[in-house]
Design a protein around this motif. Structure first.
Motif, PDB file in Angstrom:
ATOM      1  N   ASP A 283      72.414 -21.367 -21.718  1.00 45.00           N
ATOM      2  CA  ASP A 283      72.129 -19.987 -21.332  1.00 45.00           C
ATOM      3  C   ASP A 283      72.092 -19.862 -19.801  1.00 45.00           C
ATOM      4  O   ASP A 283      72.613 -18.896 -19.221  1.00 45.00           O
ATOM      5  CB  ASP A 283      70.793 -19.520 -21.917  1.00 45.00           C
ATOM      6  N   LEU A 284      71.460 -20.843 -19.154  1.00 48.67           N
ATOM      7  CA  LEU A 284      71.404 -20.856 -17.688  1.00 48.67           C
ATOM      8  C   LEU A 284      72.811 -20.937 -17.102  1.00 48.67           C
ATOM      9  O   LEU A 284      73.142 -20.241 -16.131  1.00 48.67           O
ATOM     10  CB  LEU A 284      70.557 -22.036 -17.202  1.00 48.67           C
ATOM     11  N   LEU A 285      73.637 -21.772 -17.700  1.00 45.42           N
ATOM     12  CA  LEU A 285      75.009 -21.935 -17.225  1.00 45.42           C
ATOM     13  C   LEU A 285      75.773 -20.618 -17.308  1.00 45.42           C
ATOM     14  O   LEU A 285      76.503 -20.241 -16.378  1.00 45.42           O
ATOM     15  CB  LEU A 285      75.714 -23.017 -18.049  1.00 45.42           C
ATOM     16  N   ALA A 286      75.574 -19.887 -18.407  1.00 44.58           N
ATOM     17  CA  ALA A 286      76.248 -18.597 -18.572  1.00 44.58           C
ATOM     18  C   ALA A 286      75.770 -17.592 -17.525  1.00 44.58           C
ATOM     19  O   ALA A 286      76.570 -16.811 -16.974  1.00 44.58           O
ATOM     20  CB  ALA A 286      75.998 -18.060 -19.983  1.00 44.58           C
ATOM     21  N   ARG A 287      74.472 -17.613 -17.221  1.00 43.59           N
ATOM     22  CA  ARG A 287      73.948 -16.687 -16.214  1.00 43.59           C
ATOM     23  C   ARG A 287      74.472 -17.021 -14.819  1.00 43.59           C
ATOM     24  O   ARG A 287      74.797 -16.123 -14.033  1.00 43.59           O
ATOM     25  CB  ARG A 287      72.413 -16.703 -16.218  1.00 43.59           C
ATOM     26  N   LEU A 288      74.543 -18.298 -14.507  1.00 47.01           N
ATOM     27  CA  LEU A 288      75.031 -18.708 -13.185  1.00 47.01           C
ATOM     28  C   LEU A 288      76.495 -18.315 -12.986  1.00 47.01           C
ATOM     29  O   LEU A 288      76.891 -17.908 -11.888  1.00 47.01           O
ATOM     30  CB  LEU A 288      74.867 -20.220 -13.007  1.00 47.01           C
ATOM     31  N   LYS A 289      77.298 -18.455 -14.055  1.00 41.50           N
ATOM     32  CA  LYS A 289      78.710 -18.079 -13.951  1.00 41.50           C
ATOM     33  C   LYS A 289      78.879 -16.588 -13.671  1.00 41.50           C
ATOM     34  O   LYS A 289      79.891 -16.177 -13.091  1.00 41.50           O
ATOM     35  CB  LYS A 289      79.444 -18.474 -15.230  1.00 41.50           C
ATOM     36  N   GLY A 290      77.904 -15.791 -14.092  1.00 41.92           N
ATOM     37  CA  GLY A 290      77.979 -14.361 -13.844  1.00 41.92           C
ATOM     38  C   GLY A 290      77.285 -13.930 -12.567  1.00 41.92           C
ATOM     39  O   GLY A 290      77.272 -12.742 -12.231  1.00 41.92           O
ATOM     40  N   ALA A 293      76.513 -15.259  -6.428  1.00 41.74           N
ATOM     41  CA  ALA A 293      76.274 -16.393  -5.527  1.00 41.74           C
ATOM     42  C   ALA A 293      77.083 -17.619  -5.937  1.00 41.74           C
ATOM     43  O   ALA A 293      77.327 -18.519  -5.117  1.00 41.74           O
ATOM     44  CB  ALA A 293      74.793 -16.737  -5.499  1.00 41.74           C
ATOM     45  N   PHE A 294      77.502 -17.669  -7.221  1.00 44.65           N
ATOM     46  CA  PHE A 294      78.282 -18.814  -7.709  1.00 44.65           C
ATOM     47  C   PHE A 294      79.726 -18.424  -8.015  1.00 44.65           C
ATOM     48  O   PHE A 294      80.441 -19.179  -8.674  1.00 44.65           O
ATOM     49  CB  PHE A 294      77.623 -19.397  -8.960  1.00 44.65           C
ATOM     50  N   GLU A 295      80.151 -17.266  -7.540  1.00 42.00           N
ATOM     51  CA  GLU A 295      81.518 -16.825  -7.776  1.00 42.00           C
ATOM     52  C   GLU A 295      82.495 -17.777  -7.074  1.00 42.00           C
ATOM     53  O   GLU A 295      82.346 -18.108  -5.899  1.00 42.00           O
ATOM     54  CB  GLU A 295      81.707 -15.401  -7.241  1.00 42.00           C
ATOM     55  N   GLY A 296      83.492 -18.238  -7.813  1.00 43.57           N
ATOM     56  CA  GLY A 296      84.472 -19.169  -7.259  1.00 43.57           C
ATOM     57  C   GLY A 296      84.106 -20.628  -7.426  1.00 43.57           C
ATOM     58  O   GLY A 296      84.912 -21.513  -7.110  1.00 43.57           O
ATOM     59  N   TYR A 297      82.915 -20.917  -7.910  1.00 47.69           N
ATOM     60  CA  TYR A 297      82.485 -22.307  -8.133  1.00 47.69           C
ATOM     61  C   TYR A 297      82.742 -22.697  -9.586  1.00 47.69           C
ATOM     62  O   TYR A 297      82.524 -21.885 -10.500  1.00 47.69           O
ATOM     63  CB  TYR A 297      81.000 -22.481  -7.816  1.00 47.69           C
ATOM     64  N   LYS A 298      83.173 -23.921  -9.801  1.00 50.09           N
ATOM     65  CA  LYS A 298      83.425 -24.416 -11.148  1.00 50.09           C
ATOM     66  C   LYS A 298      82.144 -25.031 -11.695  1.00 50.09           C
ATOM     67  O   LYS A 298      81.723 -26.114 -11.259  1.00 50.09           O
ATOM     68  CB  LYS A 298      84.558 -25.441 -11.150  1.00 50.09           C
ATOM     69  N   LEU A 299      81.533 -24.350 -12.645  1.00 57.21           N
ATOM     70  CA  LEU A 299      80.282 -24.821 -13.242  1.00 57.21           C
ATOM     71  C   LEU A 299      80.523 -25.252 -14.682  1.00 57.21           C
ATOM     72  O   LEU A 299      81.141 -24.529 -15.466  1.00 57.21           O
ATOM     73  CB  LEU A 299      79.230 -23.711 -13.209  1.00 57.21           C
ATOM     74  N   THR A 300      80.052 -26.434 -15.030  1.00 52.82           N
ATOM     75  CA  THR A 300      80.207 -26.989 -16.373  1.00 52.82           C
ATOM     76  C   THR A 300      78.894 -27.654 -16.786  1.00 52.82           C
ATOM     77  O   THR A 300      77.991 -27.826 -15.950  1.00 52.82           O
ATOM     78  CB  THR A 300      81.327 -28.051 -16.400  1.00 52.82           C
ATOM     79  N   GLU A 363      76.952 -27.003  -3.749  1.00 51.18           N
ATOM     80  CA  GLU A 363      77.624 -28.118  -3.054  1.00 51.18           C
ATOM     81  C   GLU A 363      78.009 -29.209  -4.043  1.00 51.18           C
ATOM     82  O   GLU A 363      79.078 -29.814  -3.935  1.00 51.18           O
ATOM     83  CB  GLU A 363      76.710 -28.673  -1.964  1.00 51.18           C
ATOM     84  N   LEU A 364      77.128 -29.457  -5.009  1.00 54.26           N
ATOM     85  CA  LEU A 364      77.424 -30.466  -6.023  1.00 54.26           C
ATOM     86  C   LEU A 364      78.601 -30.036  -6.882  1.00 54.26           C
ATOM     87  O   LEU A 364      79.465 -30.852  -7.225  1.00 54.26           O
ATOM     88  CB  LEU A 364      76.185 -30.697  -6.891  1.00 54.26           C
ATOM     89  N   ALA A 365      78.667 -28.740  -7.228  1.00 51.78           N
ATOM     90  CA  ALA A 365      79.790 -28.227  -8.021  1.00 51.78           C
ATOM     91  C   ALA A 365      81.106 -28.410  -7.269  1.00 51.78           C
ATOM     92  O   ALA A 365      82.123 -28.813  -7.852  1.00 51.78           O
ATOM     93  CB  ALA A 365      79.567 -26.754  -8.354  1.00 51.78           C
ATOM     94  N   THR A 366      81.104 -28.125  -5.979  1.00 54.79           N
ATOM     95  CA  THR A 366      82.307 -28.297  -5.167  1.00 54.79           C
ATOM     96  C   THR A 366      82.712 -29.763  -5.081  1.00 54.79           C
ATOM     97  O   THR A 366      83.890 -30.109  -5.216  1.00 54.79           O
ATOM     98  CB  THR A 366      82.073 -27.741  -3.750  1.00 54.79           C
ATOM     99  N   ALA A 367      81.723 -30.623  -4.855  1.00 56.29           N
ATOM    100  CA  ALA A 367      82.011 -32.060  -4.749  1.00 56.29           C
ATOM    101  C   ALA A 367      82.571 -32.610  -6.058  1.00 56.29           C
ATOM    102  O   ALA A 367      83.497 -33.431  -6.048  1.00 56.29           O
ATOM    103  CB  ALA A 367      80.740 -32.818  -4.359  1.00 56.29           C
TER     104      ALA A 367
END
Length: 474
Positions: A283-290, A293-300, A363-367
């Motif tokens: 659920d947290l992951l879904a909120r972050l993707k929307g 502040a996290f637009e353009g970051y690849k979150l998994t 930063e971790l997502a980018t790395a």
């Protein structure tokens, strides 16, 4: 007329004490003019694919090794024809102190080089007693080189022949029996080609050579393999094909195999498992993707799990340590270089994110994204494949629930993430459908006892089950 000399470039040590590399491809050909630092070849070490820059400005005189050949560090791989700027050419030229030339062949208008004067011979004799030096180059240090002075006339003639043919000298042409069958002498080919044929289980007597004077080239062997395989599988030509395929063990796979064997038979492995309700994390992951502040970051799920691991490690530092057998010491790291197991076309690699514990989630997502893309492209630098302190592997992307991961050598622990699946779960004494993940933790029992490993795994599971638990751990 400007004098020229032939300089050899020997395969350098590309770092981490590697002793050999495979020539993947040449970016230049005999006769090409190259500049200093121009990429001339792509080689694969036991850890990564590396581009080799030219240590000289000049003309490619000879390529001593064919693509696909495994070459030992210190062996010549290419020769260059460079201008001789005079007695101080080595100090003044761009390649001063950079190249790994083993010898120089000097000529002016094709005339033989002047033989060394008596005082030169005397000077070289006095320098022979000095310790051997490892000459620096652009990508590392080469093997220990011995200054043997100018080559003999025979060596100069051989270099000239290589400059003309652009290939290693072939063995003499074999005799031919009546009916065109080869005699007992081995076919004309170069050592790398003979090794390739041997690795593939191919009799070179059966391979037609298309090179000069019937020389069997690497392409001839590969074409023969493809033709033989196609003929064996063709309905029109029902021949008995090979019942097995042999692939040389080299490069990344060879290194990985050796490392895993060393780890499995050196560190006493213990593996523990924990199944967690990760609905809150998803659920947290879904909120972050929307979140903008996290637009353009690849979150998994791996991104969140990696951050959770770094947080759990703060209260369980023993899992971020190493056993030093030689010094008989336990080294506990005050930083975290997080290794990420990555499946690549060349095999499994574990590059690591330096100082991952200091990175924010973005930063971790980018790395993570950069690390994965670089690894899959085979461009991971050797420095990024060493120095890891703890690792994580996402076997869930393959639909696997749990496993017993083998420790990366020199590390105390590795976590495997299983697939996220919907499953029946008891919530507040009632049955509900939840998103569930299994965590597998392998650790070195010399460094981590059962209690320490269990506490770490429990903390990791608690964060993934309820991300708000982070507030109690930082």
């Amino acid at each position: 007329m400007t004098a020229t000399m032939i300089k050899e470039f020997r395969l350098p040590d590309l770092g981490e004490g590697l002793t050999e590399s495979e020539i993947l491809s040449w970016k230049v050909a005999v006769g090409d003019t190259v500049t200093l630092n121009q990429v001339i070849a792509e080689v694969e070490t036991a850890k990564a694919v590396v581009e080799l820059p030219s240590p000289f400005t000049g003309v490619v005189a000879a390529l001593h090794e064919q693509p696909g050949t495994v070459v030992e560090v210190g062996k010549p791989i290419v020769s260059f024809e460079v201008d001789d700027a005079g007695p101080s050419a080595r100090e003044q030229s761009p390649d001063a102190g950079v190249g790994t030339a083993a010898g120089e062949v000097t000529a002016a208008g094709g005339a033989p080089a002047v033989e060394p004067q008596p005082e030169t011979v005397e000077r070289k004799a006095s320098e022979a007693a000095k310790p051997a030096q490892r000459e620096p180059n652009l990508v590392g240090y080469g093997a220990v080189l011995e200054d043997t002075g100018r080559p003999t006339r025979r060596a100069r003639a051989q270099a000239a022949a290589e400059q003309t043919t652009g290939a290693a000298q072939a063995v003499p042409e074999p005799a031919v029996q009546a009916g065109g069958q080869p005699a007992t002498e081995r076919p004309r080919s170069t050592p790398p080609v003979r090794k390739l044929a041997r690795d593939l289980g191919i009799d070179l007597h059966l391979v037609p050579g298309t090179g000069p004077a019937g020389l069997i080239t690497r392409e001839d062997v590969q074409n023969y393999t493809r033709t033989d395989t196609a003929a064996a599988s063709s309905p029109a030509a029902p021949q008995q094909g090979e019942r097995e395929t042999r692939t040389p063990i080299k490069g990344v796979r060879k290194f990985t195999a050796a490392a895993m064997v060393q780890s499995a038979f050196t560190a006493p492995h213990v593996t523990e498992f924990l199944t967690v309700d990760v609905t809150a994390t998803m659920d947290l992951l879904a909120r972050l993707k929307g979140n903008k502040a996290f637009e353009g970051y690849k979150l998994t799920p791996l991104t969140i799990a990696a951050k959770a691991l770094l947080i759990a490690l703060r209260n369980n530092p023993t899992l971020n340590s190493r056993w030093d057998e030689e010094a008989q010491e336990i080294i506990q790291y005050n930083y975290v270089n997080l290794g990420i197991a990555a499946a690549t076309p060349r095999g499994l690699t574990v590059p690591n994110i330096k100082d991952a514990d200091r990175l924010s989630l973005r930063e971790l997502a980018t790395a993570l994204a950069d690390l994965t893309d670089t690894a899959r492209a085979g461009k991971t630098a050797p420095s990024d494949l060493s120095g890891g302190t703890i690792s994580i592997t996402n076997i869930g992307v393959f639909g696997i629930d749990a496993g017993t991961p083998i420790l990366n050598p020199g590390e105390a622990a590795i976590v495997a993430l299983g697939a996220v699946r919907k499953a029946p779960w008891v919530v507040d004494d009632e049955l509900a459908v939840r998103q569930v993940m299994s965590l597998s933790l392998s650790f070195d029992h010399r460094l981590v006892d059962g209690e320490q490993g269990s506490r770490f795994l429990s903390d990791l599971g608690a964060i993934l089950a309820d991300p708000a638990m982070v507030m109690t751990m930082v």
